[in-house]
Design a protein around this motif. Structure first.
Motif, PDB file in Angstrom:
ATOM      1  N   ILE A  90      27.957  47.655  53.575  1.00 62.95           N
ATOM      2  CA  ILE A  90      29.033  47.337  52.638  1.00 62.95           C
ATOM      3  C   ILE A  90      29.598  45.944  52.947  1.00 62.95           C
ATOM      4  CG2 ILE A  90      31.281  48.063  51.770  1.00 62.95           C
ATOM      5  CD1 ILE A  90      28.920  49.895  51.030  1.00 62.95           C
ATOM      6  N   THR A  91      29.813  45.149  51.886  1.00 61.07           N
ATOM      7  CA  THR A  91      30.303  43.767  52.071  1.00 61.07           C
ATOM      8  C   THR A  91      31.640  43.503  51.385  1.00 61.07           C
ATOM      9  OG1 THR A  91      29.021  43.054  50.140  1.00 61.07           O
ATOM     10  CG2 THR A  91      27.956  42.847  52.299  1.00 61.07           C
ATOM     11  N   SER A  92      32.239  44.510  50.751  1.00 62.77           N
ATOM     12  CA  SER A  92      33.524  44.274  50.076  1.00 62.77           C
ATOM     13  C   SER A  92      34.474  45.437  50.325  1.00 62.77           C
ATOM     14  CB  SER A  92      33.319  44.091  48.567  1.00 62.77           C
ATOM     15  OG  SER A  92      32.846  45.286  47.981  1.00 62.77           O
ATOM     16  N   LYS A  93      35.755  45.122  50.296  1.00 61.53           N
ATOM     17  CA  LYS A  93      36.787  46.144  50.450  1.00 61.53           C
ATOM     18  C   LYS A  93      36.994  46.869  49.126  1.00 61.53           C
ATOM     19  CE  LYS A  93      39.378  43.359  53.807  1.00 61.53           C
ATOM     20  NZ  LYS A  93      40.674  42.670  54.062  1.00 61.53           N
ATOM     21  N   PRO A  94      37.568  48.080  49.157  1.00 53.45           N
ATOM     22  CA  PRO A  94      37.904  48.766  47.903  1.00 53.45           C
ATOM     23  C   PRO A  94      38.830  47.899  47.047  1.00 53.45           C
ATOM     24  CG  PRO A  94      38.067  50.282  49.748  1.00 53.45           C
ATOM     25  CD  PRO A  94      37.852  48.921  50.344  1.00 53.45           C
ATOM     26  N   GLY A  95      38.506  47.795  45.766  1.00 54.44           N
ATOM     27  CA  GLY A  95      39.320  46.983  44.864  1.00 54.44           C
ATOM     28  C   GLY A  95      38.952  45.515  44.853  1.00 54.44           C
ATOM     29  N   GLU A  96      37.961  45.118  45.694  1.00 57.49           N
ATOM     30  CA  GLU A  96      37.550  43.718  45.746  1.00 57.49           C
ATOM     31  C   GLU A  96      36.062  43.564  45.476  1.00 57.49           C
ATOM     32  OE1 GLU A  96      38.720  41.926  49.399  1.00 57.49           O
ATOM     33  OE2 GLU A  96      40.847  42.387  49.148  1.00 57.49           O
ATOM     34  N   SER A  97      35.481  44.552  44.788  1.00 58.80           N
ATOM     35  CA  SER A  97      34.061  44.494  44.491  1.00 58.80           C
ATOM     36  C   SER A  97      33.787  43.456  43.410  1.00 58.80           C
ATOM     37  CB  SER A  97      33.559  45.863  44.028  1.00 58.80           C
ATOM     38  OG  SER A  97      34.106  46.168  42.749  1.00 58.80           O
ATOM     39  N   PHE A  98      32.496  43.216  43.170  1.00 58.64           N
ATOM     40  CA  PHE A  98      32.093  42.261  42.144  1.00 58.64           C
ATOM     41  C   PHE A  98      32.623  42.671  40.772  1.00 58.64           C
ATOM     42  CE2 PHE A  98      28.600  40.892  39.173  1.00 58.64           C
ATOM     43  CZ  PHE A  98      28.959  39.567  39.158  1.00 58.64           C
ATOM     44  N   ILE A  99      32.542  43.965  40.459  1.00 57.84           N
ATOM     45  CA  ILE A  99      33.035  44.438  39.163  1.00 57.84           C
ATOM     46  C   ILE A  99      34.543  44.235  39.062  1.00 57.84           C
ATOM     47  CG2 ILE A  99      33.433  46.526  37.795  1.00 57.84           C
ATOM     48  CD1 ILE A  99      30.674  47.450  38.503  1.00 57.84           C
ATOM     49  N   ASP A 100      35.279  44.532  40.154  1.00 63.61           N
ATOM     50  CA  ASP A 100      36.728  44.310  40.150  1.00 63.61           C
ATOM     51  C   ASP A 100      37.048  42.844  39.857  1.00 63.61           C
ATOM     52  OD1 ASP A 100      37.709  46.934  40.811  1.00 63.61           O
ATOM     53  OD2 ASP A 100      36.870  46.643  42.789  1.00 63.61           O
ATOM     54  N   LYS A 101      36.280  41.946  40.483  1.00 62.99           N
ATOM     55  CA  LYS A 101      36.530  40.524  40.288  1.00 62.99           C
ATOM     56  C   LYS A 101      36.186  40.090  38.861  1.00 62.99           C
ATOM     57  CE  LYS A 101      35.818  39.393  45.155  1.00 62.99           C
ATOM     58  NZ  LYS A 101      34.925  38.784  46.164  1.00 62.99           N
ATOM     59  N   MET A 102      35.104  40.672  38.301  1.00 66.35           N
ATOM     60  CA  MET A 102      34.754  40.342  36.912  1.00 66.35           C
ATOM     61  C   MET A 102      35.847  40.787  35.955  1.00 66.35           C
ATOM     62  SD  MET A 102      30.702  40.732  36.237  1.00 66.35           S
ATOM     63  CE  MET A 102      30.668  42.497  36.437  1.00 66.35           C
ATOM     64  N   ILE A 103      36.370  41.993  36.184  1.00 74.70           N
ATOM     65  CA  ILE A 103      37.452  42.487  35.327  1.00 74.70           C
ATOM     66  C   ILE A 103      38.662  41.569  35.423  1.00 74.70           C
ATOM     67  CG2 ILE A 103      39.093  44.383  35.004  1.00 74.70           C
ATOM     68  CD1 ILE A 103      36.846  46.265  35.976  1.00 74.70           C
ATOM     69  N   SER A 104      38.955  41.136  36.643  1.00 78.38           N
ATOM     70  CA  SER A 104      40.087  40.229  36.850  1.00 78.38           C
ATOM     71  C   SER A 104      39.857  38.900  36.140  1.00 78.38           C
ATOM     72  CB  SER A 104      40.289  39.996  38.350  1.00 78.38           C
ATOM     73  OG  SER A 104      41.304  39.058  38.583  1.00 78.38           O
ATOM     74  N   MET A 105      38.602  38.391  36.216  1.00 78.20           N
ATOM     75  CA  MET A 105      38.284  37.128  35.541  1.00 78.20           C
ATOM     76  C   MET A 105      38.490  37.247  34.039  1.00 78.20           C
ATOM     77  SD  MET A 105      34.712  36.003  37.311  1.00 78.20           S
ATOM     78  CE  MET A 105      34.404  36.453  39.006  1.00 78.20           C
ATOM     79  N   ILE A 106      37.983  38.346  33.465  1.00 79.46           N
ATOM     80  CA  ILE A 106      38.056  38.515  32.010  1.00 79.46           C
ATOM     81  C   ILE A 106      39.500  38.684  31.561  1.00 79.46           C
ATOM     82  CG2 ILE A 106      37.377  39.994  30.087  1.00 79.46           C
ATOM     83  CD1 ILE A 106      34.850  40.683  31.762  1.00 79.46           C
ATOM     84  N   GLU A 107      40.241  39.564  32.251  1.00 77.86           N
ATOM     85  CA  GLU A 107      41.621  39.819  31.859  1.00 77.86           C
ATOM     86  C   GLU A 107      42.510  38.617  32.139  1.00 77.86           C
ATOM     87  OE1 GLU A 107      42.044  44.619  32.185  1.00 77.86           O
ATOM     88  OE2 GLU A 107      42.572  43.445  33.956  1.00 77.86           O
ATOM     89  N   GLY A 108      42.122  37.803  33.115  1.00 82.97           N
ATOM     90  CA  GLY A 108      42.910  36.608  33.421  1.00 82.97           C
ATOM     91  C   GLY A 108      42.578  35.424  32.554  1.00 82.97           C
ATOM     92  N   ALA A 109      41.541  35.578  31.684  1.00 84.80           N
ATOM     93  CA  ALA A 109      41.117  34.439  30.863  1.00 84.80           C
ATOM     94  C   ALA A 109      42.221  33.959  29.936  1.00 84.80           C
ATOM     95  CB  ALA A 109      39.884  34.828  30.042  1.00 84.80           C
ATOM     96  N   THR A 110      43.065  34.895  29.470  1.00 84.56           N
ATOM     97  CA  THR A 110      44.095  34.504  28.518  1.00 84.56           C
ATOM     98  C   THR A 110      45.168  33.632  29.169  1.00 84.56           C
ATOM     99  OG1 THR A 110      45.340  36.512  29.035  1.00 84.56           O
ATOM    100  CG2 THR A 110      43.782  36.634  27.218  1.00 84.56           C
ATOM    101  N   ARG A 111      45.266  33.656  30.483  1.00 77.84           N
ATOM    102  CA  ARG A 111      46.339  32.928  31.166  1.00 77.84           C
ATOM    103  C   ARG A 111      45.859  31.593  31.726  1.00 77.84           C
ATOM    104  NH1 ARG A 111      46.716  38.208  32.618  1.00 77.84           N
ATOM    105  NH2 ARG A 111      45.612  37.877  34.570  1.00 77.84           N
ATOM    106  N   GLN A 112      44.585  31.286  31.556  1.00 81.65           N
ATOM    107  CA  GLN A 112      44.041  30.062  32.130  1.00 81.65           C
ATOM    108  C   GLN A 112      43.886  28.996  31.057  1.00 81.65           C
ATOM    109  OE1 GLN A 112      40.368  31.386  33.803  1.00 81.65           O
ATOM    110  NE2 GLN A 112      41.315  32.349  35.572  1.00 81.65           N
ATOM    111  N   LYS A 113      44.376  27.808  31.348  1.00 81.03           N
ATOM    112  CA  LYS A 113      44.194  26.687  30.433  1.00 81.03           C
ATOM    113  C   LYS A 113      43.411  25.602  31.145  1.00 81.03           C
ATOM    114  CE  LYS A 113      48.221  27.400  27.468  1.00 81.03           C
ATOM    115  NZ  LYS A 113      49.415  26.791  26.846  1.00 81.03           N
ATOM    116  N   THR A 114      42.466  25.022  30.431  1.00 76.75           N
ATOM    117  CA  THR A 114      41.635  23.987  31.021  1.00 76.75           C
ATOM    118  C   THR A 114      42.386  22.657  31.027  1.00 76.75           C
ATOM    119  OG1 THR A 114      40.682  23.331  28.910  1.00 76.75           O
ATOM    120  CG2 THR A 114      39.629  25.166  30.060  1.00 76.75           C
ATOM    121  N   PRO A 115      41.953  21.697  31.854  1.00 76.65           N
ATOM    122  CA  PRO A 115      42.615  20.384  31.879  1.00 76.65           C
ATOM    123  C   PRO A 115      42.636  19.704  30.513  1.00 76.65           C
ATOM    124  CG  PRO A 115      41.190  20.632  33.788  1.00 76.65           C
ATOM    125  CD  PRO A 115      40.944  21.826  32.914  1.00 76.65           C
ATOM    126  N   ASN A 116      41.513  19.776  29.768  1.00 75.95           N
ATOM    127  CA  ASN A 116      41.478  19.166  28.434  1.00 75.95           C
ATOM    128  C   ASN A 116      42.434  19.857  27.482  1.00 75.95           C
ATOM    129  OD1 ASN A 116      39.604  17.296  29.189  1.00 75.95           O
ATOM    130  ND2 ASN A 116      37.849  18.368  28.329  1.00 75.95           N
TER     131      ASN A 116
END
Length: 683
Positions: free
Chosen positions: A186-212
């Motif tokens: 095992i290489t990740s803690k509970p709640g820090e798996s690849f799927i958890d991070k993908m979900i966080s990336m997708i749900e966090g997309a609305t709050r991220q603004k690019t420099p341009n």
């Protein structure tokens, strides 16, 4: 994934509710331009309520108020639709994240296990996952080989092979073993798996603004401030000039607010966030997860693409293609010795040698149990492997296979002579793009095995397409320069780096960046991690190591390296869409001036180009059009402007003609049509 179409009932309902929630000040002030509309609308709402309570006669406050509220709603709706489409992917991933029972063991090979839940696992725990069981968390395969169903993550139904060692050892929590078994660390803690991070990336997309996006937002807000100052200073000027010429230009607050809202760039401001979010959502539909909007934008501007040869340009495993015996040795004799030396070689190349000998000469695996056999494993220092067969303590066969320099030293160490003509044959094989493997028995050379790299079909055409997009392709390989040059020519790349090390990859990327170029890198191995992290766009293969996936700013769930074309197109599409709608918005605002300015100050006189019916209808028509143009452009903002490879000058001219011209013409028809409708219903 349960994809939501643009006009599905569920998406519309969810987006409407989210749009209503976004009327709160917390959301309203995240968009500076629309925040000014929100403030003006709030003041007009208070004024209208006051007029109603005090029985003050109303003019056009109510209709203007209603359409300004709709303007805010449509802006919120555009963003909400983009968010909902992306979150559909997150919802499907959450279903794979449930806790599962798993077998924890103390070491590889243990059959005794402790049954625990995946939430109890810790980093470095070892678990045994057998056929039919769910992999409980992210990890590395440390023993075993098995077919794994990764459809929960990638959406692809075809299973993939996961095995210990190499770049196919990483496994993802929530996927399913469908054959054999795996011992996984095992290489990740509970709640820090690849799927958890993908979900966080997708749900966090609305709050991220690019420099341009931030820079454009600042520009739009600056224009808003300028128009605000212009409207404020215009009020006393209009009153003074009106008195001088005998006209009543002392307009109500609702009229001045309508003028202000129609002048500021509300169209692009309302769609700006939706354009950025939809770019990331389009990547998700291609099974690519972007960790930030900045990476998507950078993909649209890259100049150089670095690709690993093995597994990216080629199929990944070299195959034995032909036997080249030396003088005095038959091809069958070479095939026999080659197969014998490869019986213990479990690499794909070793297995292909055994198969080729079997196919050409029907040489079957022989029974060596009665003999005293010692297998010589491959090591990085010797760069060769082989077999020694003993009879009564004496060596009767001493076979080696390996790189040309290693076999040459081995032959010479046993008192043999290495013929330089063999070097020429080896070089000729390298020039063809293949890898020469020499086979010797005792102190004499038997011949050469040609291991051929298979270039993936269709890549040459795709690289040519990238070239038309202005992107140079560079192949990275550990092969010698002759082999690298041949494969580079066959694949159609522009340049190559031979005998590459992680340091060489990193150096090349930094050199390109120092020259002002944006660089993209595709990789899957741990040795690719430094280059992936340094690149402006680092695309890690999902089948790669955990280190590579952590280093990249994009992850390709399908592990298809040629998908970079789609990634680049989406990046360019995002930039083009933003530019196109900005051009349309500015041209659109200019056209609205011809409706509202004459209505205010020249009572629809000689400058009434649109031949609008009366000042009140002209003002209301402009406000209605200003609101309706936002939902009309939502499909374009979400789908994006179609990308066609063109030079920057051609793209700019096309943008100016289509969207600049359309932005000028469309309001004339739209505002006139609304004015005719208002006149027809006596509003």
């Amino acid at each position: 994934m349960n994809s939501k179409t643009l006009f599905s009932k569920d998406l519309i309902q969810e987006s409407i509710w989210n749009s209503i929630q976004k009327f709160s000040p917390k959301y309203a002030f995240s968009n500076p331009v629309m925040a000014t509309v929100w403030v003006g609308t709030s003041i007009l709402l208070i004024q209208t309520i006051y007029f109603l309570l005090t029985n003050t006669p109303l003019q056009n406050e109510v209709p203007i108020l209603l359409w300004l509220i709709l303007t805010l709603f449509f802006a919120n709706f555009a963003e909400s639709v983009a968010e909902s489409r992306g979150k559909a992917r997150a919802d499907s991933l959450k279903k794979t994240r449930s806790s599962t029972a798993t077998k924890k063991v103390n070491a590889v090979g243990d059959t005794q296990f402790t049954l625990i839940t995946s939430n109890e696992l810790k980093i470095d725990d070892i678990v045994l996952v057998e056929a039919g069981a769910i992999i409980p968390s992210d990890g590395e395969v440390i023993s075993g080989i098995a077919s794994v169903d990764e459809s929960a993550v990638t959406g692809e139904s075809a299973p993939v092979i996961r095995e210990s060692g190499g770049d196919r050892s990483a496994v993802t929590g929530g996927t399913k073993v469908i054959s054999d078994f795996l011992y996984i660390k095992i290489t990740s803690k509970p709640g820090e798996s690849f799927i958890d991070k993908m979900i966080s990336m997708i749900e966090g997309a609305t709050r991220q603004k690019t420099p341009n996006e931030i820079a454009l937002g600042i520009l739009l807000f600056a224009l808003t401030i300028l128009f605000f100052l212009g409207v404020v200073t215009l009020i006393p000027i209009a009153k003074f000039v009106g008195n001088q010429i005998g006209e009543n230009w002392n307009f109500s607050f609702s009229v001045w607010l309508a003028l202000f809202v129609c002048l500021i760039p509300t169209t692009i401001a309302a769609l700006l966030s939706a354009i950025g979010i939809s770019g990331m959502e389009r990547l998700i539909r291609y099974n690519v997860i972007a960790k930030s909007g900045k990476a998507v934008e950078a993909a649209g501007d890259i100049h150089v693409l670095l690709l690993d040869k093995t597994g990216t340009i080629t199929l990944g495993n070299r195959e034995a293609h032909r036997f080249y015996p030396v003088d005095g040795v038959s091809e069958e004799e070479l095939a026999d010795a080659s197969q014998l030396s490869s019986l213990s070689d479990e690499t794909p190349e070793g297995r292909s040698i055994v198969i080729l000998a079997k196919q050409k000469y029907s040489i079957r695996e022989r029974n060596l149990n009665s003999l005293d056999v010692r297998w010589i494993p491959f090591t990085a220092s010797t760069r060769m492997s082989g077999v020694e067969i003993y009879e009564k303590g004496n060596v009767i066969r001493n076979i080696r296979k390996g790189a040309i320099d290693a076999i040459r030293k081995h032959i010479e160490s046993l008192g043999g002579v290495f013929n330089l003509d063999h070097q020429k044959i080896s070089d000729e094989i390298s020039r063809k793009g293949s890898t020469p493997i020499l086979v010797s028995e005792g102190n004499r050379l038997l011949g050469i095995i040609e291991l051929k790299d298979i270039v993936k079909g269709g890549l040459k055409e795709r690289f040519a397409y990238l070239r038309r997009m202005g992107i140079r392709t560079v192949m990275i390989t550990g092969d010698n320069p002759l082999t690298a040059a041949a494969i580079a020519a066959e694949a159609g790349v522009d340049d190559f780096i031979a005998e590459a090390t992680p340091e060489a990859k990193l150096k090349r990327i930094r050199e390109e960046q120092a020259n002002g170029y944006l660089v993209a890198m595709i990789g899957d191995g741990t040795n690719d991690a430094p280059a992936l992290a340094q690149s402006d766009v680092g695309v890690a293969m999902n089948t790669g190591t955990q280190t590579a996936r952590e280093a990249g700013n994009m992850i390709d769930l399908d592990s298809n390296p040629s998908k970079l074309i789609e990634i680049v197109e989406i990046g360019k599409q995002l930039l083009m869409t933003r530019g196109a709608l900005t051009t349309f918005s500015i041209a659109n605002d200019v056209a609205k001036y011809f409706a509202i300015i004459p209505a205010l100050f020249l009572p629809l006189g000689s400058l009434n180009i649109m031949r609008l019916s009366n000042p009140d209808n002209a003002i209301l028509s402009a406000v209605i059009f200003n609101a309706l143009v936002i939902p009309a452009l939502i499909p374009l903002a979400l789908r994006g402007v179609k990308y066609v490879p063109k030079s920057p000058d051609q793209a700019l001219l096309r943008n100016f003609i289509i969207y600049g011209g359309g932005g000028m013409v469309f309001p004339f028809f739209g505002i006139k049509l609304i004015d005719m409708i208002l006149s027809g219903v006596s509003l």
